[in-house]
Design an enzyme around this catalytic site. Structure first.
Site, PDB file in Angstrom:
ATOM      1  N   ASP A  23       0.834  -1.204   0.000  1.00 34.63           N
ATOM      2  CA  ASP A  23       0.000   0.000   0.000  1.00 34.63           C
ATOM      3  C   ASP A  23       0.872   1.259   0.000  1.00 34.63           C
ATOM      4  OD1 ASP A  23      -2.368   1.385  -0.043  1.00 34.63           O
ATOM      5  OD2 ASP A  23      -2.725   1.252   2.113  1.00 34.63           O
ATOM      6  N   HIS A  40       2.524   3.375  -9.016  1.00 35.00           N
ATOM      7  CA  HIS A  40       2.287   1.944  -9.267  1.00 35.00           C
ATOM      8  C   HIS A  40       3.440   1.327 -10.050  1.00 35.00           C
ATOM      9  CE1 HIS A  40      -1.562   2.211  -7.442  1.00 35.00           C
ATOM     10  NE2 HIS A  40      -2.134   2.915  -8.398  1.00 35.00           N
ATOM     11  N   LEU A 134      10.938 -20.305  -5.037  1.00 38.27           N
ATOM     12  CA  LEU A 134      10.040 -19.323  -4.417  1.00 38.27           C
ATOM     13  C   LEU A 134       8.664 -19.483  -5.037  1.00 38.27           C
ATOM     14  CD1 LEU A 134       9.702 -16.800  -2.528  1.00 38.27           C
ATOM     15  CD2 LEU A 134       9.945 -15.426  -4.604  1.00 38.27           C
TER      16      LEU A 134
HETATM   17  C1  IPE Z   1      -5.401  -2.710  -0.255  1.00 35.97           C
HETATM   18  O1  IPE Z   1      -5.071  -1.388  -0.429  1.00 35.97           O
HETATM   19  C2  IPE Z   1      -5.393  -3.431  -1.565  1.00 35.97           C
HETATM   20  C3  IPE Z   1      -4.074  -3.598  -2.182  1.00 35.97           C
HETATM   21  C4  IPE Z   1      -2.918  -3.292  -1.631  1.00 35.97           C
HETATM   22  C5  IPE Z   1      -4.102  -4.160  -3.503  1.00 35.97           C
HETATM   23  P1  IPE Z   1      -6.188  -0.259  -0.592  1.00 35.97           P
HETATM   24  O2  IPE Z   1      -5.469   1.024  -0.666  1.00 35.97           O
HETATM   25  O3  IPE Z   1      -7.078  -0.593  -1.725  1.00 35.97           O
HETATM   26  O4  IPE Z   1      -7.026  -0.414   0.746  1.00 35.97           O
HETATM   27  P2  IPE Z   1      -7.898   0.647   1.548  1.00 35.97           P
HETATM   28  O5  IPE Z   1      -8.829   1.269   0.555  1.00 35.97           O
HETATM   29  O6  IPE Z   1      -6.947   1.644   2.127  1.00 35.97           O
HETATM   30  O7  IPE Z   1      -8.580  -0.155   2.597  1.00 35.97           O
HETATM   31  C1  IPE Z   2      -1.509   0.206  -3.326  1.00 30.54           C
HETATM   32  O1  IPE Z   2      -1.285   1.563  -3.382  1.00 30.54           O
HETATM   33  C2  IPE Z   2      -1.705  -0.419  -4.679  1.00 30.54           C
HETATM   34  C3  IPE Z   2      -3.097  -0.772  -4.989  1.00 30.54           C
HETATM   35  C4  IPE Z   2      -4.090  -0.737  -4.161  1.00 30.54           C
HETATM   36  C5  IPE Z   2      -3.359  -1.189  -6.340  1.00 30.54           C
HETATM   37  P1  IPE Z   2      -2.493   2.592  -3.375  1.00 30.54           P
HETATM   38  O2  IPE Z   2      -2.843   2.895  -4.788  1.00 30.54           O
HETATM   39  O3  IPE Z   2      -3.622   2.121  -2.547  1.00 30.54           O
HETATM   40  O4  IPE Z   2      -1.791   3.843  -2.720  1.00 30.54           O
HETATM   41  P2  IPE Z   2      -2.445   4.865  -1.697  1.00 30.54           P
HETATM   42  O5  IPE Z   2      -2.964   4.078  -0.552  1.00 30.54           O
HETATM   43  O6  IPE Z   2      -3.536   5.582  -2.432  1.00 30.54           O
HETATM   44  O7  IPE Z   2      -1.318   5.766  -1.311  1.00 30.54           O
HETATM   45 MG    MG Z   3      -4.093   2.368  -0.578  1.00 27.56          MG
END
Ligand code: IPE
Ligand code: IPE
Ligand code: MG
Length: 246
Positions: A23, A40, A134
């Site tokens: 995240d 990303h 892995l």
């Molecule tokens: C969780 O992250 C999903 C992934 C890392 C793919 P999100 O950013 O989507 O989760 P919330 O919205 O903060 O709960």
């Molecule tokens: C995690 O990073 C990746 C996915 C959920 C695909 P985020 O896109 O949720 O990044 P933040 O949480 O908005 O910073």
């Molecule tokens: Mg996120």
């Protein structure tokens, strides 16, 4: 040694299955005034690095959360951009994964994904099926509740068709119908970016897992931080804690 699905967690002190909620990509980019997709892309680079470094830390199973069943709520641009990153990762990393003995698998409901991406996923799963150095499992369109729901439907169908006795609906029977069938439960779940929730990740499988929450945003999370976390959890492969930071 190996860990089977029935091995209770922490009997050896070793962490062999690490699951990561990656995240913070969006914030990493936004903090710099850049589009979220740049975060990303940087995040995908981190995945490569962690996948290459993990076996030396004693990790045999690595499960990463790439796209949740809730992530469809994001803009079309971001969703399509993420899907393109997944496809590119499979295509560009195939040779390296084969060379490094990485078996790649996917969990989640793939029926909603673009057929071309589904073909790439099936192709890399088949190509790497013989490897075991892995076990990399990527969760795409994955939700723990959705996974349990699909497993429950499968069980209900089997019972309705007379192929399964309700008395045989056991924990093992449920586990065997999850997307993670055959994959041991994680001993450790790491979430980056400072959020302290699990966001529907491995709901069934993580019931005994340890959790580690780090404020580091995923694009800044390197092998050294992973090694440090593992050392804290008493990983007996900690002699590899010296893996260089970058
Ligand atoms: C969780 O992250 C999903 C992934 C890392 C793919 P999100 O950013 O989507 O989760 P919330 O919205 O903060 O709960
Ligand atoms: C995690 O990073 C990746 C996915 C959920 C695909 P985020 O896109 O949720 O990044 P933040 O949480 O908005 O910073
Ligand atoms: Mg996120």
């Amino acid at each position: 040694m190996s860990v089977s699905a029935s091995t209770p967690p922490h009997t050896t002190g070793a962490v062999e299955h690490v699951a990561i909620i990656m995240d913070g990509n969006g914030r990493w980019a936004t903090n710099r005034g850049w589009p979220r997709l740049v975060g990303h892309r940087k995040g995908a680079e981190r995945v490569k690095q962690i996948v290459s470094a993990a076996p030396e830390m004693g990790i045999k199973w690595l499960t990463i959360y790439a796209f949740s069943t809730e992530n469809w709520k994001r803009s079309t641009e971001e969703v399509l951009g993420l899907m393109a990153i997944f496809a590119r990762y499979i295509q560009r990393e195939a040779d390296r994964m084969a060379a490094e003995g990485v078996r790649m698998r996917f969990i989640g409901d793939r029926t909603r994904l673009d057929p071309k991406l589904q073909r790439l996923m099936a192709g890399i799963e088949a190509r790497t099926a013989g490897f075991s150095r892995l076990n990399l499992t990527v969760a795409i369109n994955y939700g723990g509740r959705d996974e349990i729901l699909r497993a429950t439907r499968a069980l209900a169908r089997e019972v309705a068709e007379g192929r399964l006795d309700p008395a045989d609906v056991t924990e093992a029977a449920i586990s065997a119908r999850l997307d993670t069938a055959g994959i041991p439960d994680p001993e450790l779940v790491i979430r980056t970016s400072g959020e302290t929730r699990t966001s529907n990740f491995l709901v069934w499988q993580s019931s005994y897992a340890e959790y580690e929450f780090t404020p580091t945003l995923w694009p800044d999370f390197g092998p050294q931080e992973l090694a440090d976390i593992l050392a804290r959890f008493g990983n007996r492969h900690r002699r590899f804690g010296g893996v260089s930071a970058e």
